[in-house]
Design a protein around this motif. Structure first.
Motif, short mmCIF file in Angstrom:
data_model
loop_
_atom_site.label_atom_id
_atom_site.label_comp_id
_atom_site.label_asym_id
_atom_site.label_seq_id
_atom_site.Cartn_x
_atom_site.Cartn_y
_atom_site.Cartn_z
N ILE A 185 32.89 23.84 52.38
CA ILE A 185 33.54 25.29 51.71
C ILE A 185 34.16 23.90 49.80
O ILE A 185 34.42 23.60 50.68
CB ILE A 185 34.27 25.80 52.22
CG1 ILE A 185 34.35 26.18 53.32
CG2 ILE A 185 35.98 26.85 51.38
CD1 ILE A 185 35.11 27.57 54.22
N ASP A 186 33.87 24.39 49.64
CA ASP A 186 33.90 23.57 48.27
C ASP A 186 35.67 23.47 47.85
O ASP A 186 35.97 22.27 47.51
CB ASP A 186 32.84 23.42 47.21
CG ASP A 186 31.93 22.98 47.69
OD1 ASP A 186 31.65 22.32 49.02
OD2 ASP A 186 30.69 23.24 47.08
N ALA A 187 35.81 24.57 47.61
CA ALA A 187 36.80 25.44 47.19
C ALA A 187 37.11 24.50 45.78
O ALA A 187 38.53 24.12 45.61
CB ALA A 187 38.49 24.71 48.09
N ASP A 188 36.14 24.44 44.43
CA ASP A 188 36.58 23.86 43.69
C ASP A 188 37.70 24.04 42.87
O ASP A 188 38.68 22.83 42.54
CB ASP A 188 35.01 23.60 41.86
CG ASP A 188 34.31 23.35 43.40
OD1 ASP A 188 34.33 22.46 43.82
OD2 ASP A 188 32.97 23.78 42.82
N CYS A 189 38.06 25.44 42.86
CA CYS A 189 39.38 26.05 42.19
C CYS A 189 40.87 25.68 42.74
O CYS A 189 41.90 26.03 42.46
CB CYS A 189 39.47 27.30 41.41
SG CYS A 189 39.75 28.11 42.28
N GLY A 190 40.38 25.19 43.50
CA GLY A 190 41.61 24.77 44.67
C GLY A 190 42.38 26.34 45.53
O GLY A 190 43.77 26.42 45.59
N GLY A 191 41.54 27.13 45.46
CA GLY A 191 42.32 29.07 46.04
C GLY A 191 42.41 29.19 44.84
O GLY A 191 43.69 30.43 44.93
N ALA A 192 42.68 29.32 43.29
CA ALA A 192 42.86 30.66 42.35
C ALA A 192 42.06 31.64 42.43
O ALA A 192 42.53 31.83 41.10
CB ALA A 192 42.97 29.70 41.25
N CYS A 193 41.47 31.60 43.03
CA CYS A 193 40.19 32.61 43.01
C CYS A 193 39.96 32.76 41.54
O CYS A 193 39.21 33.80 40.98
CB CYS A 193 40.69 34.47 43.22
SG CYS A 193 39.74 35.49 43.25
N ALA A 194 38.73 31.47 41.12
CA ALA A 194 38.01 31.49 40.22
C ALA A 194 37.16 30.63 40.20
O ALA A 194 36.45 29.81 39.14
CB ALA A 194 39.36 30.41 39.42
N CYS A 195 36.64 30.49 41.62
CA CYS A 195 35.48 29.43 41.54
C CYS A 195 34.26 30.35 42.57
O CYS A 195 33.05 29.62 41.61
CB CYS A 195 35.89 27.80 41.54
SG CYS A 195 36.51 27.95 43.53
N ALA A 196 34.50 30.54 43.13
CA ALA A 196 33.48 31.45 44.29
C ALA A 196 33.34 29.99 44.91
O ALA A 196 31.86 30.48 45.65
CB ALA A 196 32.64 31.88 43.29
N THR A 197 33.84 29.10 45.45
CA THR A 197 32.73 27.53 46.03
C THR A 197 33.44 28.12 47.49
O THR A 197 33.62 26.24 47.97
CB THR A 197 32.61 26.50 45.51
OG1 THR A 197 34.07 26.16 45.31
CG2 THR A 197 32.33 26.88 43.91
N CYS A 198 34.17 28.92 47.76
CA CYS A 198 35.04 29.63 48.97
C CYS A 198 34.88 30.66 49.58
O CYS A 198 35.11 30.66 50.83
CB CYS A 198 36.58 29.06 49.10
SG CYS A 198 37.20 30.42 48.09
N HIS A 199 33.20 30.54 49.84
CA HIS A 199 32.26 31.98 49.52
C HIS A 199 32.05 31.95 51.87
O HIS A 199 31.18 31.02 52.00
CB HIS A 199 30.64 32.38 49.06
CG HIS A 199 30.17 32.91 49.18
ND1 HIS A 199 29.04 33.12 49.50
CD2 HIS A 199 30.52 34.49 49.79
CE1 HIS A 199 28.36 34.12 50.03
NE2 HIS A 199 29.13 35.53 49.95
N VAL A 200 32.75 33.10 52.27
CA VAL A 200 32.64 33.13 53.33
C VAL A 200 31.99 34.31 54.14
O VAL A 200 32.24 35.32 52.84
CB VAL A 200 33.92 32.84 54.49
CG1 VAL A 200 33.88 31.41 54.67
CG2 VAL A 200 34.78 33.24 53.95
N TYR A 201 31.14 34.75 54.78
CA TYR A 201 31.14 36.09 55.57
C TYR A 201 31.96 36.09 57.11
O TYR A 201 31.52 35.17 57.38
CB TYR A 201 29.94 36.32 55.84
CG TYR A 201 28.83 36.01 54.87
CD1 TYR A 201 28.80 36.47 54.29
CD2 TYR A 201 27.77 34.41 54.89
CE1 TYR A 201 27.52 35.99 52.70
CE2 TYR A 201 26.47 33.90 54.32
CZ TYR A 201 26.70 34.97 53.16
OH TYR A 201 25.42 34.52 52.56
N VAL A 202 32.89 37.37 56.94
CA VAL A 202 33.27 37.65 58.02
C VAL A 202 32.99 37.99 58.59
O VAL A 202 32.35 39.43 58.58
CB VAL A 202 34.97 38.42 57.00
CG1 VAL A 202 35.49 38.68 57.99
CG2 VAL A 202 35.50 37.65 55.89
#
Ligand code: FES
Length: 106
Positions: A36-53
């Motif tokens: 999980i990269d989370a490039d935007c730090g959680g601002a819902c602006a990068c899509a690098t925290c993608h997971v499958y629930v």
């Protein structure tokens, strides 16, 4: 504390204790879960925290907001169960949550 299990693309599992109020992304970063990269730090602006629930938790994690939906369009390998992990906040109902990680972020 609730238990959250992250499953990497190659099947490696990471089960961690998660504090209510943190997001699924924040718990992964805090526990050193790779993938999980989370490039935007959680601002819902990068899509690098993608997971499958895991489908068993789809109802409990709820539906993505319109903003999350539009960001998910940028995620590679999007599936029906795709979510942005920074948009899922841990609560007691999510004890036992399982999320799978995509092979690549972004
Ligand atoms: Fe950027 Fe989740 S961390 S969208």
């Amino acid at each position: 504390m609730v238990k959250v299990t992250y499953i990497e693309h190659d099947g490696v599992e990471h089960s961690v204790d998660a504090e209510s109020g943190l997001t699924v992304m924040e718990v992964a970063i805090k526990n050193g879960v790779p993938g999980i990269d989370a490039d935007c730090g959680g601002a819902c602006a990068c899509a690098t925290c993608h997971v499958y629930v895991d489908p068993a938790f789809s109802e409990k994690t709820g539906e993505p907001t319109a903003m999350e939906e539009s960001m998910l369009d940028f995620a590679s390998e999007r599936e029906d169960t795709s979510r942005l992990s920074c948009q899922i906040t841990i609560n007691d109902d999510l004890d036992g949550l399982i999320v799978r990680l995509p092979q690549f972020q972004g």
